[in-house]
Design a protein around this motif. Structure first.
Motif, mmCIF file in Angstrom:
data_model
loop_
_atom_site.group_PDB
_atom_site.id
_atom_site.type_symbol
_atom_site.label_atom_id
_atom_site.label_comp_id
_atom_site.label_asym_id
_atom_site.label_seq_id
_atom_site.Cartn_x
_atom_site.Cartn_y
_atom_site.Cartn_z
ATOM 1 N N GLY A 106 0.818 -1.334 0.011
ATOM 2 C CA GLY A 106 0.130 -0.013 0.165
ATOM 3 C C GLY A 106 0.904 1.229 -0.085
ATOM 4 O O GLY A 106 0.200 2.503 -0.425
ATOM 5 N N ILE A 107 2.005 1.321 0.611
ATOM 6 C CA ILE A 107 2.939 2.461 0.654
ATOM 7 C C ILE A 107 2.997 3.098 -0.869
ATOM 8 O O ILE A 107 3.242 4.182 -0.986
ATOM 9 C CB ILE A 107 3.941 2.484 1.644
ATOM 10 C CG1 ILE A 107 4.505 3.682 1.991
ATOM 11 C CG2 ILE A 107 5.102 1.461 0.880
ATOM 12 C CD1 ILE A 107 3.575 4.465 2.826
ATOM 13 N N ALA A 111 2.446 6.748 -2.752
ATOM 14 C CA ALA A 111 3.360 7.451 -3.420
ATOM 15 C C ALA A 111 3.127 7.709 -4.923
ATOM 16 O O ALA A 111 3.912 8.259 -5.403
ATOM 17 C CB ALA A 111 4.691 6.484 -3.423
ATOM 18 N N GLN A 112 1.979 6.756 -5.516
ATOM 19 C CA GLN A 112 1.519 7.263 -6.639
ATOM 20 C C GLN A 112 2.694 6.521 -7.697
ATOM 21 O O GLN A 112 2.717 7.149 -8.806
ATOM 22 C CB GLN A 112 1.482 8.525 -7.081
ATOM 23 C CG GLN A 112 -0.151 9.151 -6.268
ATOM 24 C CD GLN A 112 -0.335 10.543 -6.760
ATOM 25 O OE1 GLN A 112 -0.071 10.900 -7.724
ATOM 26 N NE2 GLN A 112 -1.140 11.091 -5.823
ATOM 27 N N ASN A 113 3.199 5.350 -7.417
ATOM 28 C CA ASN A 113 4.229 4.829 -8.287
ATOM 29 C C ASN A 113 3.727 4.448 -9.523
ATOM 30 O O ASN A 113 4.762 4.400 -10.632
ATOM 31 C CB ASN A 113 4.972 3.447 -7.418
ATOM 32 C CG ASN A 113 5.928 4.005 -6.552
ATOM 33 O OD1 ASN A 113 6.236 5.039 -6.278
ATOM 34 N ND2 ASN A 113 6.755 3.071 -6.255
ATOM 35 N N THR A 114 2.595 4.012 -9.718
ATOM 36 C CA THR A 114 1.779 3.555 -10.782
ATOM 37 C C THR A 114 0.826 4.614 -11.280
ATOM 38 O O THR A 114 -0.053 4.302 -12.027
ATOM 39 C CB THR A 114 1.678 2.054 -10.899
ATOM 40 O OG1 THR A 114 0.443 1.948 -9.685
ATOM 41 C CG2 THR A 114 2.566 1.392 -11.015
ATOM 42 N N PRO A 147 4.788 3.202 9.067
ATOM 43 C CA PRO A 147 4.562 4.991 8.734
ATOM 44 C C PRO A 147 5.790 5.177 7.744
ATOM 45 O O PRO A 147 6.974 4.804 7.695
ATOM 46 C CB PRO A 147 5.044 5.057 10.165
ATOM 47 C CG PRO A 147 5.814 3.958 10.895
ATOM 48 C CD PRO A 147 5.201 2.684 10.129
ATOM 49 N N ALA A 148 5.316 6.491 7.376
ATOM 50 C CA ALA A 148 6.150 7.134 6.517
ATOM 51 C C ALA A 148 5.604 8.755 6.348
ATOM 52 O O ALA A 148 4.438 8.765 6.113
ATOM 53 C CB ALA A 148 6.105 6.655 5.287
#
Length: 228
Positions: A106-107, A111-114, A147-148
Motif C-alpha cells: 500500500g505504501i 506514493a503514486q508509483n503507478t 509509517p512514512a
C-alpha cells in the motif's frame, strides 16, 4: 552526501522499474524461475508466502536469518503497487501452494508509483487478494502499512495521514472477516507519523532493527494460524 547518494539510487531503481514495466508491467517474470524450482510442500509443511514491495523484498536481504529453516517464501518486488501484486497473486501465491499468505502492501500506492490512487482503491486491491486466497483455501494475514512522513523519491506528498486512514480501513475489514491483522505501525511510528529514525535510514524502509521489531509480531500471527 549519504542522503544524496541514497536519493539518487532510489531514483535509478524507480526509473529502471518503470522502463521494464513497459514490457512486463506486473513483473510476472521476476520469480518465474524461483517458483518453478519450488517443490510441492509435504503434507506436514505449511508454506507461508510473504507478498509485498521493497519492504518485503528487502527483508530477505537485510535479515535473511528470519527465513532460514522455515517454510517461508519471500515474494516482494521493489516499487510495486497493489494492482501489480493483484495481477501476479495467482502465480506467486496460489500456484506455489501457499498455506498462508502475509500481505504487506500500500505504501507505493500512496506514493503514486503507478499513478494516482485513493486509499479506498488500495484497500480494495488488498481485499481482492485476501478473497482470492481464501477462495483457494489459503489463510490470510493482513499487515498494517509502515509509517512514512515523506518519500525520498517523491517528496512533499505528506503520506502520514493517508497511511493512518488506510490502516484503519484494513483493520476494520480484517475484524469483519476474522482475518488476523498484524500491527507493525504502532511499534514503529514517531510523533510526526513517520518511521522512527533508529528503525530505518530513509524514513520508509526498515533497517535490521526495524525488521527485528516486525518479526515477532508477524510470527505470533503465523503461529496462531498454523496451530489451527
Amino acid at each position: 552526501m549519504r542522503n544524496k547518494a541514497l536519493t539518487f539510487s532510489l531514483f535509478i531503481t524507480f526509473f529502471a522499474m518503470h522502463y521494464s514495466n513497459a514490457q512486463d508491467w506486473a513483473n510476472l517474470k521476476r520469480y518465474e524461475k524461483e517458483n518453478a524450482a519450488l517443490v510441492i510442500p509435504k503434507a506436514s509443511e505449511k508454506r507461508v508466502v510473504f507478498i509485498g514491495n521493497s519492504i518485503t523484498e528487502g527483508w530477505l536481504r537485510v535479515h535473511p536469518s528470519f527465513f532460514d529453516g522455515k517454510p517461508y517464501v519471500d515474494r516482494g518486488i521493489s516499487g510495486q503497487t497493489t494492482p501489480q501484486m493483484l495481477l501476479r497473486f495467482r502465480q506467486d501465491v496460489i500456484n506455489v501452494k501457499a498455506a498462508v499468505v502475509v500481505i504487506l502492501a500500500g505504501i507505493n500506492d500512496i506514493a503514486q508509483n503507478t499513478g494516482p490512487m485513493t486509499v479506498e482503491e488500495t484497500a480494495g486491491n488488498i481485499f481482492s487478494m485476501a478473497e482470492l486466497a481464501r477462495a483457494n483455501g489459503i489463510s490470510v494475514i493482513i499487515c498494517s502499512v509502515l509509517p512514512a512522513s515523506d518519500f525520498p523519491w517523491r517528496p512533499g506528498m505528506d503520506p502520514g495521514p493517508k497511511v493512518v486512514t488506510l490502516n484503519a480501513i484494513l483493520n476494520k475489514y480484517a475484524k469483519e472477516h476474522n482475518i488476523p491483522f498484524v500491527d507493525y505501525y504502532s511499534s514503529m511510528v514517531n510523533e510526526s507519523l513517520g518511521l522512527k529514525k533508529e528503525l530505518g535510514d530513509d524514513g520508509v524502509h526498515p533497517n535490521e532493527k526495524g525488521y527485528m521489531i516486525m518479526e515477532p509480531i508477524v510470527e505470533k500471527a503465523i503461529s496462531k494460524i498454523l496451530k489451527k
